[in-house]
Structures are given as structure tokens and as C-alpha cells.
Write an enzyme that holds these catalytic residues in place. Structure first.
Site, PDB file in Angstrom:
ATOM      1  N   LYS A   7       0.844  -1.209   0.000  1.00 46.27           N
ATOM      2  CA  LYS A   7       0.000   0.000   0.000  1.00 46.27           C
ATOM      3  C   LYS A   7       0.875   1.253   0.000  1.00 46.27           C
ATOM      4  O   LYS A   7       0.613   2.208  -0.736  1.00 46.27           O
ATOM      5  CB  LYS A   7      -0.945  -0.029   1.213  1.00 46.27           C
ATOM      6  CG  LYS A   7      -2.030  -1.082   1.049  1.00 46.27           C
ATOM      7  CD  LYS A   7      -2.806  -1.387   2.331  1.00 46.27           C
ATOM      8  CE  LYS A   7      -3.746  -2.561   2.076  1.00 46.27           C
ATOM      9  NZ  LYS A   7      -4.508  -2.975   3.257  1.00 46.27           N
ATOM     10  N   GLN A  55      -5.085  -1.844   9.274  1.00 50.59           N
ATOM     11  CA  GLN A  55      -4.850  -3.128   8.614  1.00 50.59           C
ATOM     12  C   GLN A  55      -5.503  -4.248   9.434  1.00 50.59           C
ATOM     13  O   GLN A  55      -5.281  -4.364  10.632  1.00 50.59           O
ATOM     14  CB  GLN A  55      -3.327  -3.368   8.496  1.00 50.59           C
ATOM     15  CG  GLN A  55      -2.957  -4.646   7.776  1.00 50.59           C
ATOM     16  CD  GLN A  55      -3.424  -4.650   6.320  1.00 50.59           C
ATOM     17  OE1 GLN A  55      -3.286  -3.663   5.605  1.00 50.59           O
ATOM     18  NE2 GLN A  55      -3.988  -5.766   5.889  1.00 50.59           N
ATOM     19  N   ASP A  95     -11.062   2.698   3.461  1.00 51.25           N
ATOM     20  CA  ASP A  95     -11.376   1.272   3.257  1.00 51.25           C
ATOM     21  C   ASP A  95     -12.889   1.048   3.142  1.00 51.25           C
ATOM     22  O   ASP A  95     -13.344  -0.003   2.722  1.00 51.25           O
ATOM     23  CB  ASP A  95     -10.840   0.431   4.434  1.00 51.25           C
ATOM     24  CG  ASP A  95      -9.576  -0.339   4.065  1.00 51.25           C
ATOM     25  OD1 ASP A  95      -9.292  -0.463   2.857  1.00 51.25           O
ATOM     26  OD2 ASP A  95      -8.887  -0.815   4.989  1.00 51.25           O
TER      27      ASP A  95
END
Ligand code: NAD
Length: 285
Positions: free
Chosen positions: A53, A97, A120
Site C-alpha cells: 500500500k 490493517q 477502506d
């Protein structure tokens, strides 16, 4: 019929190029899109995902920073860091994460992220907005699948879509996003009886179960579009999806490979969502 293989890397390159141009425009106006990545513990796979990422952000011209905490950090400490990042104007996107350590209250930690920075798309506000048909941040993996279908000009309206897998991060948002595009959607999962009786009806079959060889050629309609989201490491080290690629390829009209299909799109859509967040912040400020 032999399917056209959808090149996820090529689609990702195109989306990243669009993001690079938008980012350059923002930087010229004094706004560098910024992503904060929060990781707790030292799960090796998570570390690889985070490194990917960060690399993707750097390539496109975004600023990114990793906030790493040991596994035994109290979740209140991580939540406090998220609140600090929420208030930091240089940070436009925040992602935590997953998976978080087992002793964490995962939903509470995700809920701490400001819905304006939830790149996200897992915050309850954005999940609810997705159900209503409008969300600030479509979740990255299904968003990537949608972009792949658009890139190939595959019509969605009125098509029979079968999604295999009903997780919160892939299957459910995928179904909602394609329903929003006026597809007729069916969701299957581990308790579905006789999976093949559903998959055979699909004009577009999206598979996200995490089971190698789950989808065999006899389960697929001739001419169907097959998108394989699964990522499975076989005992011999090979990386495969959930679809019998060679077999199904002989029947489908389009098929996405693993690796080189949905995988590169997920990280790319994260970058895209972060650039969109920065654009919105720049327009508001
Ligand atoms: P998950 O374990 O949270 O959910 C799996 C879903 O599949 C569940 O709804 C389960 O009921 C269903 N399922 C399991 N076995 C099944 C079976 N035999 N028949 C029908 N349904 C079955 O997994 P997830 O996080 O949604 O991920 C699914 C797969 O996609 C995994 O292989 C994961 O590695 C992969 N993935 C890939 C990307 C990417 O970027 N390409 C991103 C996220 C997940």
C-alpha cells in the site's frame, strides 16, 4: 469459446495514471493526498500488504505513513492515535490493517475512524451509505472488480450476478454495488446447498470464498463473465484463486486470473479513495 483474460495489472495501471494526474493537480494547489496506515502486531502477511500500500501511494505521488503498534498495545491507545489522525489536516485517509489482534474490539476501533477519512469503507456510516446506494468510499476489493467490468465494457444492468462469498469486506459490498447498477444479484456462502444450481445461472460470477478449485467448468454457463477474487497458497507454494482457471477459461467469455487479476486492483482503489478524500477536503477547505 475461450475467454478473454482480464488483465488486472493493466486496469490498475490506467486507474493509477488517472490518480497520478489528479494528485499532481492537488499538489499544485498545495494539497498532497496523505494516507495513514495503522497496523497492530506482526502478522507477516499484513506487513506485506502494508508495504504494498505504501509503495502504491509513493508511485502515484501520495504521502503515506505507517503507525505500527506491538500486539499487546491496549486498543484504547490505538483508538487515541486514530482520533489524533482524524484531526490532522495532512491526513486524508486512514486505514487500519486487518486482522486486528484477537483481544481487540475490531468494530469499535474501525468506528473511531472519521467517516470522511474511512478510505477502506468499513465504517458503519459508509456501510450504511452503501446499503442506501451512495457511499463516500466503496470498499476497495469490490470497487476494483467493478472497475475491471467497466474497463472491459461488460454490461451490468439486468444481468444475473452470482456472488460466492458473503463477507463484509468482499461478498456483501460486491452484491450491493452490483445491485446498485441494476443487476439481479444472488449471494451464496458456505451453507448454500448445491452451489452449482446458482452459479450456472450467472451471467457474471464473482467468487470470493478462499477455496481453491471451488468453481469447476460444469458450474459455469457458457459465455459467463467470471471474476476470481480468491487468493490461496497451495502446499507446493503456488498462488491460485477459487476458480479452476484452465477449465473455466474454455467456457467463459471473460475471466480474471490469479495472480494478476483483482489483486492489483484492491491496492489501486485504496489510492483512488485517498485521492478522492483529499479532493473533497481541498474543495471544502
Ligand atoms: P472470508 O473467509 O471472510 O469469507 C469467505 C466467504 O466465503 C464466507 O461468506 C463463506 O461462507 C464463503 N464460503 C466459504 N467456503 C465456501 C464454499 N465452499 N461455498 C460457498 N461459499 C463458501 O473471506 P474474504 O475476506 O471475503 O476473502 C475471500 C477470498 O478472497 C480469500 O481467498 C481472500 O484471500 C481473497 N481476497 C482477495 C482480495 C484481493 O485483493 N484479491 C481481497 C480480499 C480478499
Amino acid at each position: 469459446m475461450v475467454a478473454k483474460v482480464i488483465d488486472g495489472r493493466a486496469v490498475a495501471r490506467q486507474v493509477r495514471e488517472e490518480c497520478r494526474v489528479l494528485t499532481a493537480g492537488l499538489v499544485a494547489r498545495g494539497v498532497t493526498p496523505g494516507l495513514a496506515v495503522v497496523i497492530v502486531g506482526d502478522d507477516p502477511a499484513s506487513k506485506v500488504y502494508v508495504a504494498n500500500k505504501v509503495k502504491a501511494c509513493t508511485e502515484v505521488g501520495l504521502h503515506s505513513k505507517v503507525y505500527a503498534f506491538p500486539a499487546d498495545t491496549p486498543d484504547t491507545v490505538v483508538e487515541a492515535e486514530i482520533h489524533r489522525l482524524n484531526a490532522d489536516p495532512a491526513v486524508h485517509g486512514i486505514l487500519v490493517q486487518l486482522p486486528l489482534p484477537a483481544h481487540y474490539d475490531g468494530p469499535r476501533v474501525l468506528a473511531a475512524i472519521s467517516s470522511d477519512k474511512d478510505v477502506d469503507g468499513f465504517h458503519l456510516y459508509n456501510v450504511g451509505a452503501l446499503v442506501q446506494g451512495e457511499t463516500l468510499f466503496p470498499p476497495c476489493t469490490p470497487f476494483g472488480v467493478q472497475k475491471m467490468l467497466e474497463y472491459e465494457n461488460i454490461p451490468i444492468e439486468g444481468q444475473n450476478v452470482v456472488v460466492v462469498g458473503a463477507s463484509n469486506i468482499v461478498g456483501k459490498p460486491m452484491a450491493l454495488m452490483l445491485m446498485r447498477k441494476d443487476a439481479t444479484v444472488c449471494i451464496c456462502h458456505a451453507k448454500t446447498r448445491d452451489l452449482a444450481q446458482f452459479t450456472i445461472l450467472a451471467d457474471i460470477l464473482v467468487v470470493a470464498a478462499g477455496r481453491p478449485n471451488l468453481i469447476l467448468p460444469q458450474m459455469v454457463r457458457t459465455g459467463a463473465v467470471v471474476i476470481d477474487v480468491g487468493i490461496n497458497r497451495l502446499p507446493d507454494g503456488r498462488l491460485v484463486g477459487d476458480v479452476d482457471f484452465e477449465g473455466v477459461r474454455q467456457k467463459a467469455s471473460y475471466i480474471s486470473p490469479v495472480p494478476g487479476g483483482v489483486g492489483p486492483m484492491t491496492v489501486t482503489m485504496l489510492v483512488h479513495n485517498t485521492v478522492m478524500a483529499a479532493q473533497r477536503a481541498a474543495a471544502a477547505g
